[in-house]
Design an enzyme around this catalytic site. Structure first.
Site, PDB file in Angstrom:
ATOM      1  CD1 TRP A  50      13.248  52.750 -27.658  1.00  0.00           C
ATOM      2  CD2 TRP A  50      14.307  53.671 -29.404  1.00  0.00           C
ATOM      3  NE1 TRP A  50      14.170  53.651 -27.173  1.00  0.00           N
ATOM      4  CE2 TRP A  50      14.832  54.239 -28.223  1.00  0.00           C
ATOM      5  CE3 TRP A  50      14.829  54.099 -30.633  1.00  0.00           C
ATOM      6  CZ2 TRP A  50      15.831  55.205 -28.222  1.00  0.00           C
ATOM      7  CZ3 TRP A  50      15.813  55.071 -30.635  1.00  0.00           C
ATOM      8  CH2 TRP A  50      16.303  55.610 -29.430  1.00  0.00           C
ATOM      9  CG  MET A  51      16.570  47.962 -25.733  1.00  0.00           C
ATOM     10  SD  MET A  51      17.258  46.294 -25.691  1.00  0.00           S
ATOM     11  CE  MET A  51      18.532  46.409 -26.924  1.00  0.00           C
ATOM     12  CG  ASN A  52      15.807  54.035 -24.235  1.00  0.00           C
ATOM     13  OD1 ASN A  52      14.698  53.742 -24.608  1.00  0.00           O
ATOM     14  ND2 ASN A  52      15.997  54.881 -23.250  1.00  0.00           N
ATOM     15  CG  ASP A  53      17.971  54.167 -20.425  1.00  0.00           C
ATOM     16  OD1 ASP A  53      18.396  54.533 -21.528  1.00  0.00           O
ATOM     17  OD2 ASP A  53      17.492  54.964 -19.588  1.00  0.00           O
ATOM     18  CD  GLN A  92      12.938  53.281 -20.081  1.00  0.00           C
ATOM     19  OE1 GLN A  92      12.548  54.379 -20.443  1.00  0.00           O
ATOM     20  NE2 GLN A  92      12.272  52.556 -19.188  1.00  0.00           N
ATOM     21  CD1 TRP A 116      13.357  56.786 -25.958  1.00  0.00           C
ATOM     22  CD2 TRP A 116      11.778  58.355 -26.085  1.00  0.00           C
ATOM     23  NE1 TRP A 116      13.041  57.168 -24.669  1.00  0.00           N
ATOM     24  CE2 TRP A 116      12.071  58.128 -24.718  1.00  0.00           C
ATOM     25  CE3 TRP A 116      10.796  59.290 -26.404  1.00  0.00           C
ATOM     26  CZ2 TRP A 116      11.442  58.818 -23.683  1.00  0.00           C
ATOM     27  CZ3 TRP A 116      10.153  59.980 -25.376  1.00  0.00           C
ATOM     28  CH2 TRP A 116      10.496  59.739 -24.030  1.00  0.00           C
ATOM     29  CB  SER A 154      15.655  54.232 -16.460  1.00  0.00           C
ATOM     30  OG  SER A 154      15.826  53.968 -17.826  1.00  0.00           O
ATOM     31  NE  ARG A 174      15.607  61.379 -17.136  1.00  0.00           N
ATOM     32  CZ  ARG A 174      15.702  62.655 -17.495  1.00  0.00           C
ATOM     33  NH1 ARG A 174      14.874  63.558 -17.029  1.00  0.00           N
ATOM     34  NH2 ARG A 174      16.662  63.030 -18.333  1.00  0.00           N
ATOM     35  CD  GLU A 228      19.450  61.172 -18.941  1.00  0.00           C
ATOM     36  OE1 GLU A 228      18.273  61.393 -19.245  1.00  0.00           O
ATOM     37  OE2 GLU A 228      20.319  60.864 -19.774  1.00  0.00           O
TER      38      GLU A 228
HETATM   39  N1  DQQ Z   1      16.256  57.170 -20.635  1.00  0.00           N
HETATM   40  C1  DQQ Z   1      15.054  57.024 -19.880  1.00  0.00           C
HETATM   41  C2  DQQ Z   1      15.220  57.939 -18.713  1.00  0.00           C
HETATM   42  C3  DQQ Z   1      16.670  58.082 -18.591  1.00  0.00           C
HETATM   43  C4  DQQ Z   1      17.125  58.114 -20.010  1.00  0.00           C
HETATM   44  C5  DQQ Z   1      13.871  57.319 -20.753  1.00  0.00           C
HETATM   45  C6  DQQ Z   1      18.581  57.779 -20.175  1.00  0.00           C
HETATM   46  O1  DQQ Z   1      14.622  57.403 -17.546  1.00  0.00           O
HETATM   47  O2  DQQ Z   1      17.050  59.210 -17.848  1.00  0.00           O
HETATM   48  O3  DQQ Z   1      13.759  56.393 -21.787  1.00  0.00           O
HETATM   49  O4  DQQ Z   1      18.848  57.293 -21.450  1.00  0.00           O
END
Ligand code: DQQ
Length: 587
Positions: free
Chosen positions: A64-67, A83, A91, A127, A190, A246
């Site tokens: 998994w990958m996000n931000d 992330q 996630w 993040s 955050r 965010e």
């Molecule tokens: N993703 C992170 C948070 C952020 C959110 C957690 C935004 O820090 O607010 O994986 O996609």
């Protein structure tokens, strides 16, 4: 088979240059004590069952990958953190993945930089951003989720700042450096921004938060040493029309120019952008920032007028920009999430893509931002097809063959005449562009439009994604609508088939309408009007995969128009390799 010597000279040079780059990167890695394991197969299902894996968009080899987190240019190397769940395709276990590149195209995935193993981040390293301090040292500020599930802010520094690869990161002994203040929900605090320095020599950052349970906010902090921070009496900006913000991003842009600026630059001819991520979208405002008083006055606020300005009107979230001092440009990255299901993610073994990094600058009229994929991407172009001045009659289409339609870069420009015949858009019609695109999707005939590209189309057109324009006339002016219609993108049920839309701020009487679309198996990134409007889509065709995919220019309107130019290229695959250091397993 053609031998190396038989290849054209230009190709031989290219191969040599590429070889030297890869070799020097490997030497650098080995010199830095890193074991190179690149070019080996990673453990994913075989290629045949991976029709949606991208070829030239950044994605880790699995999971998994996000931000995007803390992108930076350091000692000649681009660093990209993200992330990441090192343990699976959903996630969780939020960590900072780390990859490096010399060209923003080919990447080496290094060890995970930050893992959630301290009391102040035991429930996740969320993040954050990178800032290069005056002594040249990079610092990472990130959100940790502590044992009480409170969000706190933490600092980390490279173990060895003379290592251009920044292989190891050490969390600061003074963590957490910030805890949720009164009036801020501890679960809504955050994503610290990159720091910028004011005329008083003090650092500033903003942190995303929700004030008093209702307002999205960029909470402002100041510090003399980047370690001890105090909250400013007022936030940099807030809005009670949105939920929590965010990943706020705040940076200067130059008026009348495409060059980027370092985040701390101040002076004349500069405006400031504040980007906030909410409602699954990345919205921004433009305004004047006074670094002496920290007052920020915006031109048009979030959710005012018809909504908000957005970086991208499709799938695009939690973006982060950085200043590339090497090429004097500002670059923005963004997470593009999946539109398929969790069980699809488990079968694929991965989830999440990043956009192609985009240069970003202020438009000529100063009213919005413009984006364009970084120039370096062009080095992946291979076979090209091209033509000019071809008529595209009403209700007709032309196949663009001779390139790999599932892995391509397409640039097309349309020229229109007799605009007085354009469809009338009465002022009482909805003006939300997405709603207009849904009402008038790709299969609905109009006058000028829909015209554009049909991408990832199956042989029988049962599957296709349409990226197109329509031109309307109102009582005062012309309006150009840009849409990305995924409603027929796949025969598979249970995948997202949204229709996205944006208005393009150009006058079709004075400018041709251009479209650039990057097609990469399951991602379609489109740039209308030279980057005035961008729409990113994720699609999961069942038939239109690999060699079975087709590409067309189409005109489903009644009015003829002309393709003034078309250039389309097959794209090579970017090199994304992984290296592993001998280190204790994370858990
Ligand atoms: N993703 C992170 C948070 C952020 C959110 C957690 C935004 O820090 O607010 O994986 O996609």
């Amino acid at each position: 088979m053609m031998s190396f010597k038989n290849k054209p000279l230009s190709l031989q040079i290219l191969i040599k240059v590429y070889g030297v780059c890869v070799l020097s990167l490997c030497c650098l890695l080995i010199f830095n004590g890193v074991k190179v394991e690149g070019f080996k197969n990673h453990r994913l299902p075989p290629k045949a069952s991976q029709p949606y894996r991208s070829a030239y968009h950044f994605q880790p080899l699995k999971n998994w990958m996000n931000d995007p987190n803390g992108p930076m240019y350091y000692k000649g190397v681009y660093h990209f953190f993200y992330q990441y769940n090192p343990y699976g395709p959903l996630w969780g276990n939020m960590s900072w993945g780390h990859a490096i590149s010399y060209d923003l195209v080919n990447w080496v995935q290094l060890d995970v930089a930050l893992i959630p193993n301290d009391p102040y981040d035991i429930n996740g390293c969320f993040s954050g951003s990178a800032t290069i301090l005056p002594n040249g040292e990079p610092a990472i500020l990130y959100t940790g989720v502590d044992a009480n599930s409170h969000q706190v802010q933490n600092l980390a520094f490279p173990k060895n700042k003379s290592d251009p690869l920044l292989n190891e990161w050490v969390k600061s002994s003074v963590n957490p450096i910030l805890s949720p203040p009164d009036g801020v929900d501890p679960s809504m605090y955050r994503d610290p921004s990159t720091g910028w320095m004011g005329p008083d020599g003090e650092w500033r950052i903003v942190i995303g938060g929700q004030l008093d349970h209702q307002s999205g906010s960029a909470i402002l902090y100041k510090s003399k040493d980047f370690k001890t921070w105090s909250r400013s009496p007022s936030p940099l900006h807030f809005s009670n029309k949105t939920t929590m913000w965010e990943c706020p991003d705040f940076y200067p842009v130059v008026v009348n120019g495409k060059n980027g600026l370092d985040t701390s630059v101040r002076g004349k001819n500069i405006r400031h952008v504040l980007k906030a991520s909410f409602n699954n979208q990345d919205c921004y405002v433009l305004g004047n920032y006074d670094p002496k008083t920290d007052q920020y006055h915006v031109d048009v606020d979030f959710m005012d007028r018809k909504g908000s300005l957005m970086y991208d009107y499709g799938r695009f979230y939690a973006s982060k920009s950085f200043y590339d001092g090497g090429k004097k440009r500002r670059i923005v990255w963004s997470w593009v999430n999946e539109g398929d299901t969790e069980s699809d993610a488990i079968n694929k073994g991965w989830s999440g893509l990043q956009t192609i990094p985009r240069s970003i600058w202020l438009s000529e009229n100063g009213e919005q931002l413009v984006q364009w994929p970084v120039k370096e991407l062009e080095k992946l172009r291979k076979q090209k097809v091209q033509f000019e001045n071809k008529e595209l009659k009403g209700r007709s289409m032309i196949e663009i063959s001779g390139i790999t339609a599932s892995q391509a870069d397409v640039e097309i420009t349309f020229s229109l005449s007799n605009l007085k015949h354009a469809e009338l858009l009465s002022s009482d019609q909805v003006i939300d562009p997405q709603i207009l695109c849904k009402q008038k999707n790709a299969s609905m005939n109009g006058k000028f439009g829909p015209f554009g590209l049909l991408v990832l189309a199956s042989n029988d057109l049962a599957e296709h994604t349409a990226v197109f324009f329509r031109v309307f006339k109102t009582s005062k002016r012309y309006q150009v609508l840009m849409c990305a219609d995924q409603s027929r993108s796949s025969l598979r049920p249970k995948v997202d088939k949204s229709i996205y839309g944006a208005f393009l701020a150009l006058d079709p009487r004075h400018a041709n309408i251009s479209l650039k679309t990057l097609i990469d198996h399951s991602i379609v990134e489109s740039f209308g009007g030279g980057g005035l409007a961008c729409i990113t889509a994720r699609v999961y065709p069942k038939l239109a995969v690999e060699e079975q995919a087709h590409l067309y220019a189409f005109n489903n309107g009644t009015q003829s128009l002309s393709i003034s130019s078309l250039s389309a290229w097959s794209m090579n695959k970017a090199r994304i390799v992984s290296i592993r250091r001998r280190r204790k397993p994370i858990r």
